[in-house]
Design a protein around this motif. Structure first.
Motif, PDB file in Angstrom:
ATOM      1  N   LEU A   5      41.496  48.560  48.734  1.00 23.57           N
ATOM      2  CA  LEU A   5      40.478  47.693  48.136  1.00 23.57           C
ATOM      3  C   LEU A   5      40.966  47.113  46.814  1.00 23.57           C
ATOM      4  O   LEU A   5      40.707  45.952  46.499  1.00 23.57           O
ATOM      5  N   GLN A   6      41.687  47.922  46.039  1.00 21.10           N
ATOM      6  CA  GLN A   6      42.256  47.422  44.781  1.00 21.10           C
ATOM      7  C   GLN A   6      43.302  46.355  45.077  1.00 21.10           C
ATOM      8  O   GLN A   6      43.341  45.320  44.408  1.00 21.10           O
ATOM      9  N   SER A   7      44.141  46.582  46.084  1.00 19.33           N
ATOM     10  CA  SER A   7      45.158  45.595  46.460  1.00 19.33           C
ATOM     11  C   SER A   7      44.496  44.287  46.894  1.00 19.33           C
ATOM     12  O   SER A   7      44.982  43.202  46.565  1.00 19.33           O
ATOM     13  N   PHE A   8      43.408  44.402  47.651  1.00 19.39           N
ATOM     14  CA  PHE A   8      42.661  43.211  48.064  1.00 19.39           C
ATOM     15  C   PHE A   8      42.204  42.421  46.842  1.00 19.39           C
ATOM     16  O   PHE A   8      42.387  41.203  46.769  1.00 19.39           O
ATOM     17  N   THR A   9      41.616  43.123  45.870  1.00 17.29           N
ATOM     18  CA  THR A   9      41.104  42.455  44.671  1.00 17.29           C
ATOM     19  C   THR A   9      42.237  41.822  43.881  1.00 17.29           C
ATOM     20  O   THR A   9      42.129  40.683  43.428  1.00 17.29           O
ATOM     21  N   VAL A  30      31.054  52.083  48.612  1.00 23.10           N
ATOM     22  CA  VAL A  30      31.873  51.523  47.522  1.00 23.10           C
ATOM     23  C   VAL A  30      30.926  51.159  46.393  1.00 23.10           C
ATOM     24  O   VAL A  30      31.087  51.624  45.271  1.00 23.10           O
ATOM     25  N   GLU A  31      29.973  50.296  46.671  1.00 20.46           N
ATOM     26  CA  GLU A  31      28.859  49.951  45.799  1.00 20.46           C
ATOM     27  C   GLU A  31      29.266  49.552  44.383  1.00 20.46           C
ATOM     28  O   GLU A  31      30.395  49.184  44.127  1.00 20.46           O
ATOM     29  N   SER A  32      28.307  49.649  43.472  1.00 21.07           N
ATOM     30  CA  SER A  32      28.566  49.208  42.096  1.00 21.07           C
ATOM     31  C   SER A  32      29.504  50.146  41.366  1.00 21.07           C
ATOM     32  O   SER A  32      30.286  49.719  40.520  1.00 21.07           O
ATOM     33  N   TYR A  33      29.456  51.438  41.693  1.00 19.14           N
ATOM     34  CA  TYR A  33      30.282  52.365  40.933  1.00 19.14           C
ATOM     35  C   TYR A  33      31.766  52.203  41.256  1.00 19.14           C
ATOM     36  O   TYR A  33      32.576  52.033  40.347  1.00 19.14           O
ATOM     37  N   PHE A  34      32.151  52.255  42.527  1.00 18.23           N
ATOM     38  CA  PHE A  34      33.571  52.079  42.846  1.00 18.23           C
ATOM     39  C   PHE A  34      33.993  50.621  42.698  1.00 18.23           C
ATOM     40  O   PHE A  34      35.138  50.334  42.373  1.00 18.23           O
ATOM     41  N   GLY A  35      33.079  49.681  42.939  1.00 18.37           N
ATOM     42  CA  GLY A  35      33.405  48.268  42.726  1.00 18.37           C
ATOM     43  C   GLY A  35      33.754  47.996  41.277  1.00 18.37           C
ATOM     44  O   GLY A  35      34.733  47.308  40.974  1.00 18.37           O
ATOM     45  N   SER A  36      32.965  48.546  40.355  1.00 18.19           N
ATOM     46  CA  SER A  36      33.253  48.409  38.920  1.00 18.19           C
ATOM     47  C   SER A  36      34.593  49.045  38.588  1.00 18.19           C
ATOM     48  O   SER A  36      35.424  48.460  37.885  1.00 18.19           O
ATOM     49  N   PHE A  37      34.795  50.242  39.087  1.00 17.63           N
ATOM     50  CA  PHE A  37      36.023  50.989  38.822  1.00 17.63           C
ATOM     51  C   PHE A  37      37.242  50.212  39.320  1.00 17.63           C
ATOM     52  O   PHE A  37      38.218  50.016  38.594  1.00 17.63           O
ATOM     53  N   GLY A  39      37.485  47.009  40.054  1.00 18.73           N
ATOM     54  CA  GLY A  39      37.640  45.755  39.316  1.00 18.73           C
ATOM     55  C   GLY A  39      38.331  45.951  37.982  1.00 18.73           C
ATOM     56  O   GLY A  39      39.237  45.192  37.615  1.00 18.73           O
ATOM     57  N   VAL A  40      37.941  46.987  37.251  1.00 21.27           N
ATOM     58  CA  VAL A  40      38.551  47.248  35.940  1.00 21.27           C
ATOM     59  C   VAL A  40      40.005  47.668  36.119  1.00 21.27           C
ATOM     60  O   VAL A  40      40.893  47.192  35.411  1.00 21.27           O
ATOM     61  N   VAL A  41      40.263  48.562  37.072  1.00 16.51           N
ATOM     62  CA  VAL A  41      41.638  49.027  37.305  1.00 16.51           C
ATOM     63  C   VAL A  41      42.523  47.875  37.796  1.00 16.51           C
ATOM     64  O   VAL A  41      43.718  47.822  37.491  1.00 16.51           O
ATOM     65  N   ALA A  42      41.938  46.919  38.520  1.00 17.44           N
ATOM     66  CA  ALA A  42      42.690  45.760  39.004  1.00 17.44           C
ATOM     67  C   ALA A  42      42.991  44.763  37.892  1.00 17.44           C
ATOM     68  O   ALA A  42      43.741  43.809  38.110  1.00 17.44           O
ATOM     69  N   GLY A  43      42.423  44.979  36.716  1.00 18.33           N
ATOM     70  CA  GLY A  43      42.738  44.112  35.584  1.00 18.33           C
ATOM     71  C   GLY A  43      41.631  43.189  35.132  1.00 18.33           C
ATOM     72  O   GLY A  43      41.806  42.444  34.176  1.00 18.33           O
ATOM     73  N   VAL A 153      41.977  53.319  31.922  1.00 15.27           N
ATOM     74  CA  VAL A 153      43.013  52.294  31.775  1.00 15.27           C
ATOM     75  C   VAL A 153      43.570  52.309  30.349  1.00 15.27           C
ATOM     76  O   VAL A 153      44.787  52.228  30.154  1.00 15.27           O
ATOM     77  N   GLN A 154      42.696  52.446  29.364  1.00 14.92           N
ATOM     78  CA  GLN A 154      43.153  52.514  27.979  1.00 14.92           C
ATOM     79  C   GLN A 154      44.000  53.761  27.736  1.00 14.92           C
ATOM     80  O   GLN A 154      45.029  53.701  27.070  1.00 14.92           O
ATOM     81  N   ALA A 155      43.589  54.893  28.274  1.00 21.13           N
ATOM     82  CA  ALA A 155      44.352  56.134  28.096  1.00 21.13           C
ATOM     83  C   ALA A 155      45.702  56.052  28.786  1.00 21.13           C
ATOM     84  O   ALA A 155      46.708  56.520  28.255  1.00 21.13           O
TER      85      ALA A 155
END
Length: 159
Positions: A5-9, A30-37, A39-43, A153-155
Protein backbone atom coordinates in the motif's frame (compact mmCIF):
# COMPACT_ATOMS: atom_id res chain seq x y z
CA UNK A 1 0.39 -5.61 2.86
CA UNK A 2 1.31 -2.23 4.33
CA UNK A 3 4.47 -2.21 2.20
CA UNK A 4 2.46 -2.72 -0.99
CA UNK A 5 0.00 0.00 0.00
CA UNK A 6 2.90 2.35 0.74
CA UNK A 7 4.48 1.47 -2.63
CA UNK A 8 1.15 2.20 -4.32
CA UNK A 9 0.99 5.63 -2.67
CA UNK A 10 4.62 6.45 -3.47
CA UNK A 11 4.16 5.37 -7.10
CA UNK A 12 1.59 8.08 -7.72
CA UNK A 13 2.72 11.48 -8.94
CA UNK A 14 3.30 13.76 -5.92
CA UNK A 15 0.32 15.92 -6.83
CA UNK A 16 -1.98 12.87 -6.66
CA UNK A 17 -0.60 11.03 -3.64
CA UNK A 18 -3.31 12.53 -1.45
CA UNK A 19 -5.86 10.81 -3.71
CA UNK A 20 -4.11 7.50 -3.08
CA UNK A 21 -4.38 8.11 0.68
CA UNK A 22 -8.11 8.83 0.31
CA UNK A 23 -8.48 5.47 -1.43
CA UNK A 24 -6.46 3.75 1.30
CA UNK A 25 -8.65 5.32 3.98
CA UNK A 26 -11.74 3.86 2.33
CA UNK A 27 -10.45 0.27 2.65
CA UNK A 28 -11.78 -1.61 5.69
CA UNK A 29 -8.97 -2.56 8.12
CA UNK A 30 -6.74 0.17 6.60
CA UNK A 31 -9.03 3.12 7.36
CA UNK A 32 -7.93 6.50 8.69
CA UNK A 33 -5.34 5.14 11.08
CA UNK A 34 -3.22 3.08 8.66
CA UNK A 35 -4.03 5.46 5.79
CA UNK A 36 -2.60 8.36 7.81
CA UNK A 37 0.40 6.28 8.82
CA UNK A 38 1.12 5.12 5.27
CA UNK A 39 0.67 8.62 3.85
CA UNK A 40 3.13 10.15 6.32
CA UNK A 41 5.67 7.34 5.87
CA UNK A 42 5.32 7.71 2.07
CA UNK A 43 6.44 11.32 2.42
CA UNK A 44 3.21 13.28 2.48
CA UNK A 45 2.85 16.07 4.98
CA UNK A 46 0.76 15.01 7.99
CA UNK A 47 -1.41 18.04 7.18
CA UNK A 48 -2.31 16.31 3.90
CA UNK A 49 -2.11 12.60 4.80
CA UNK A 50 -4.31 12.67 7.90
CA UNK A 51 -7.24 14.63 6.41
CA UNK A 52 -7.07 12.58 3.19
CA UNK A 53 -7.23 9.28 5.09
CA UNK A 54 -10.06 10.63 7.25
CA UNK A 55 -12.07 11.72 4.19
CA UNK A 56 -11.69 8.29 2.56
CA UNK A 57 -12.69 6.50 5.75
CA UNK A 58 -15.71 8.75 6.37
CA UNK A 59 -17.00 8.35 2.82
CA UNK A 60 -16.66 4.57 3.03
CA UNK A 61 -18.31 4.44 6.46
CA UNK A 62 -21.23 6.58 5.23
CA UNK A 63 -21.84 4.16 2.36
CA UNK A 64 -21.98 1.27 4.83
CA UNK A 65 -24.26 3.13 7.28
CA UNK A 66 -26.77 4.25 4.67
CA UNK A 67 -26.76 0.78 3.08
CA UNK A 68 -27.27 -0.96 6.43
CA UNK A 69 -30.03 1.47 7.36
CA UNK A 70 -31.84 0.79 4.09
CA UNK A 71 -31.43 -2.97 4.39
CA UNK A 72 -32.59 -2.96 8.03
CA UNK A 73 -35.61 -0.84 7.17
CA UNK A 74 -36.61 -3.17 4.34
CA UNK A 75 -35.87 -6.37 6.29
CA UNK A 76 -37.71 -5.42 9.46
CA UNK A 77 -40.81 -4.07 7.81
CA UNK A 78 -43.70 -6.10 9.30
CA UNK A 79 -41.38 -8.92 10.43
CA UNK A 80 -40.19 -10.44 13.67
CA UNK A 81 -36.50 -10.31 14.56
CA UNK A 82 -34.41 -13.41 13.73
CA UNK A 83 -32.10 -14.96 16.32
CA UNK A 84 -28.58 -13.54 16.26
CA UNK A 85 -25.49 -15.55 15.42
CA UNK A 86 -23.05 -15.95 18.35
CA UNK A 87 -20.72 -13.33 16.85
CA UNK A 88 -23.50 -10.78 16.33
CA UNK A 89 -24.89 -11.55 19.79
CA UNK A 90 -21.49 -10.73 21.30
CA UNK A 91 -21.31 -7.49 19.30
CA UNK A 92 -24.85 -6.55 20.37
CA UNK A 93 -23.99 -7.22 24.03
CA UNK A 94 -21.04 -4.84 23.74
CA UNK A 95 -23.23 -2.31 22.00
CA UNK A 96 -25.76 -2.46 24.83
CA UNK A 97 -23.00 -2.15 27.45
CA UNK A 98 -21.04 0.73 25.89
CA UNK A 99 -23.64 2.45 23.72
CA UNK A 100 -23.02 4.13 20.38
CA UNK A 101 -20.17 6.38 21.63
CA UNK A 102 -18.25 3.55 23.30
CA UNK A 103 -18.62 1.09 20.44
CA UNK A 104 -17.71 3.78 17.91
CA UNK A 105 -14.61 4.92 19.75
CA UNK A 106 -13.37 1.51 20.90
CA UNK A 107 -14.82 -0.71 18.19
CA UNK A 108 -11.98 0.07 15.79
CA UNK A 109 -9.69 -1.95 18.04
CA UNK A 110 -11.63 -5.04 16.96
CA UNK A 111 -13.43 -4.35 13.67
CA UNK A 112 -13.27 -1.71 10.94
CA UNK A 113 -15.50 1.33 11.35
CA UNK A 114 -17.49 0.30 8.28
CA UNK A 115 -18.48 -3.05 9.77
CA UNK A 116 -18.99 -1.67 13.27
CA UNK A 117 -21.19 1.18 12.07
CA UNK A 118 -23.29 -1.09 9.86
CA UNK A 119 -23.77 -3.53 12.76
CA UNK A 120 -24.78 -0.78 15.18
CA UNK A 121 -27.34 0.57 12.72
CA UNK A 122 -28.50 -3.01 12.15
CA UNK A 123 -29.17 -3.30 15.88
CA UNK A 124 -31.48 -0.30 15.62
CA UNK A 125 -29.27 2.57 16.78
CA UNK A 126 -29.98 6.03 15.41
CA UNK A 127 -28.30 6.43 12.05
CA UNK A 128 -27.36 10.03 12.82
CA UNK A 129 -25.87 9.16 16.22
CA UNK A 130 -23.79 6.41 14.62
CA UNK A 131 -22.54 8.77 11.92
CA UNK A 132 -21.68 11.46 14.49
CA UNK A 133 -19.70 9.15 16.77
CA UNK A 134 -18.04 7.26 13.95
CA UNK A 135 -16.78 10.52 12.42
CA UNK A 136 -15.34 11.55 15.78
CA UNK A 137 -13.70 8.13 16.14
CA UNK A 138 -12.28 8.19 12.61
CA UNK A 139 -10.81 11.66 13.17
CA UNK A 140 -9.25 10.72 16.53
CA UNK A 141 -7.72 7.45 15.28
CA UNK A 142 -6.42 9.15 12.12
CA UNK A 143 -4.76 11.93 14.11
CA UNK A 144 -3.20 9.54 16.64
CA UNK A 145 -1.66 7.32 13.95
CA UNK A 146 -0.62 10.31 11.83
CA UNK A 147 1.23 11.81 14.81
CA UNK A 148 2.85 8.43 15.61
CA UNK A 149 4.01 8.10 12.00
CA UNK A 150 5.36 11.65 12.00
CA UNK A 151 7.28 11.01 15.24
CA UNK A 152 8.60 7.74 13.82
CA UNK A 153 9.75 9.38 10.60
CA UNK A 154 11.46 12.15 12.56
CA UNK A 155 13.16 9.65 14.89
CA UNK A 156 14.32 7.51 11.96
CA UNK A 157 15.81 10.59 10.32
CA UNK A 158 17.96 11.24 13.37
CA UNK A 159 19.69 7.84 13.31
Amino acid sequence: MLDSLQSFTESLPPALQWLGVILLGAIPFVESYFGSFIGVVAGLSPWVAVPAAIVGNVISMLIFVFSAHGVRHAATKNREAKPLSPRRAKLKERFERFGVPGVSLLGQLVLPSQITSAAIVGFGASRNAVIFWQVISIILWGIVFGVLAMLGVQAAGRF
